[in-house]
Motif scaffolding. Structure first.
Motif, PDB file in Angstrom:
ATOM      1  N   VAL A  62      18.436  72.852  31.953  1.00 45.36           N
ATOM      2  CA  VAL A  62      18.643  72.090  30.728  1.00 45.36           C
ATOM      3  C   VAL A  62      17.893  70.779  30.829  1.00 45.36           C
ATOM      4  N   GLN A  63      17.240  70.396  29.743  1.00 49.35           N
ATOM      5  CA  GLN A  63      16.562  69.105  29.673  1.00 49.35           C
ATOM      6  C   GLN A  63      17.072  68.325  28.477  1.00 49.35           C
ATOM      7  N   LEU A  64      17.208  67.017  28.670  1.00 50.82           N
ATOM      8  CA  LEU A  64      17.631  66.121  27.598  1.00 50.82           C
ATOM      9  C   LEU A  64      16.523  65.101  27.373  1.00 50.82           C
ATOM     10  N   VAL A  65      16.109  64.966  26.122  1.00 47.22           N
ATOM     11  CA  VAL A  65      15.055  64.020  25.781  1.00 47.22           C
ATOM     12  C   VAL A  65      15.603  63.030  24.765  1.00 47.22           C
ATOM     13  N   GLU A  66      15.584  61.775  25.147  1.00 48.42           N
ATOM     14  CA  GLU A  66      16.127  60.718  24.308  1.00 48.42           C
ATOM     15  C   GLU A  66      15.024  60.016  23.529  1.00 48.42           C
ATOM     16  N   SER A  67      15.407  59.431  22.408  1.00 45.94           N
ATOM     17  CA  SER A  67      14.497  58.600  21.618  1.00 45.94           C
ATOM     18  C   SER A  67      15.324  57.523  20.942  1.00 45.94           C
ATOM     19  N   GLY A  68      14.640  56.489  20.513  1.00 45.69           N
ATOM     20  CA  GLY A  68      15.318  55.357  19.912  1.00 45.69           C
ATOM     21  C   GLY A  68      15.444  54.238  20.926  1.00 45.69           C
ATOM     22  N   GLY A  69      16.298  53.316  20.660  1.00 46.85           N
ATOM     23  CA  GLY A  69      16.442  52.162  21.522  1.00 46.85           C
ATOM     24  C   GLY A  69      15.428  51.101  21.176  1.00 46.85           C
ATOM     25  N   GLY A  70      15.461  50.007  21.940  1.00 48.74           N
ATOM     26  CA  GLY A  70      14.530  48.924  21.698  1.00 48.74           C
ATOM     27  C   GLY A  70      15.232  47.588  21.677  1.00 48.74           C
ATOM     28  N   LEU A  71      14.578  46.629  21.046  1.00 50.48           N
ATOM     29  CA  LEU A  71      15.073  45.259  20.983  1.00 50.48           C
ATOM     30  C   LEU A  71      15.522  44.945  19.559  1.00 50.48           C
ATOM     31  N   VAL A  72      16.707  44.359  19.439  1.00 51.18           N
ATOM     32  CA  VAL A  72      17.250  44.021  18.133  1.00 51.18           C
ATOM     33  C   VAL A  72      18.059  42.744  18.249  1.00 51.18           C
ATOM     34  N   GLN A  73      18.145  42.010  17.171  1.00 48.85           N
ATOM     35  CA  GLN A  73      18.966  40.802  17.168  1.00 48.85           C
ATOM     36  C   GLN A  73      20.436  41.157  16.996  1.00 48.85           C
ATOM     37  N   ALA A  74      21.289  40.284  17.453  1.00 45.44           N
ATOM     38  CA  ALA A  74      22.728  40.486  17.285  1.00 45.44           C
ATOM     39  C   ALA A  74      23.056  40.682  15.807  1.00 45.44           C
ATOM     40  N   GLY A  75      23.927  41.662  15.563  1.00 44.83           N
ATOM     41  CA  GLY A  75      24.268  42.009  14.188  1.00 44.83           C
ATOM     42  C   GLY A  75      23.427  43.117  13.610  1.00 44.83           C
ATOM     43  N   GLY A  76      22.359  43.466  14.296  1.00 45.57           N
ATOM     44  CA  GLY A  76      21.457  44.501  13.828  1.00 45.57           C
ATOM     45  C   GLY A  76      21.936  45.893  14.183  1.00 45.57           C
TER      46      GLY A  76
END
Length: 117
Positions: free
Chosen positions: A2-16
């Motif tokens: 089984v393989q899991l591939v993630e996407s998304g994440g990053g830098l965001v300001q508080a409240g975002g």
């Protein structure tokens, strides 16, 4: 395997907001739980949210009301919508897939989420 591939994440300001996605491939059948864990520097990995293939959901107290987990059983994907993010949500987020019957447990490579104040 089984393989899991993630996407998304990053830098965001508080409240975002941010959205994490994870796609699982391989031998996936039977009752299972997909979820997200996170690990901040110097801290242990902790459960953020999990959802079973039957639809039962569990959230960490710290994210209830702010994060929403969902999954598509046909596509073997799980998503985590994160709203009202706080600096304390900063961590590496890991996708997880567990098969309780066999005790098999799989992890994604992790994706960084950074929330600036």
């Amino acid at each position: 395997q089984v393989q899991l591939v993630e996407s998304g994440g990053g830098l965001v300001q508080a409240g975002g907001s941010l959205r994490l996605s994870c796609a699982a491939s391989g031998r996936i059948f039977g009752f299972n739980t997909m979820g997200w864990y996170r690990q901040a520097p110097g801290k242990q990995r902790e459960l953020v949210a999990a959802i079973t293939s039957a639809g039962t959901i569990d959230y960490a107290a710290s994210v209830k009301g702010r994060f929403t987990i969902s999954r598509d059983n046909a596509k073997n994907t799980v998503n985590l919508q994160m709203n009202s993010l706080k600096p304390e949500d900063t961590a590496v987020y890991y996708c997880n897939l567990q098969f309780p019957v066999t005790s098999n447990n799989y992890w994604g490579q992790g994706t960084q989420v950074t929330v600036s104040s």
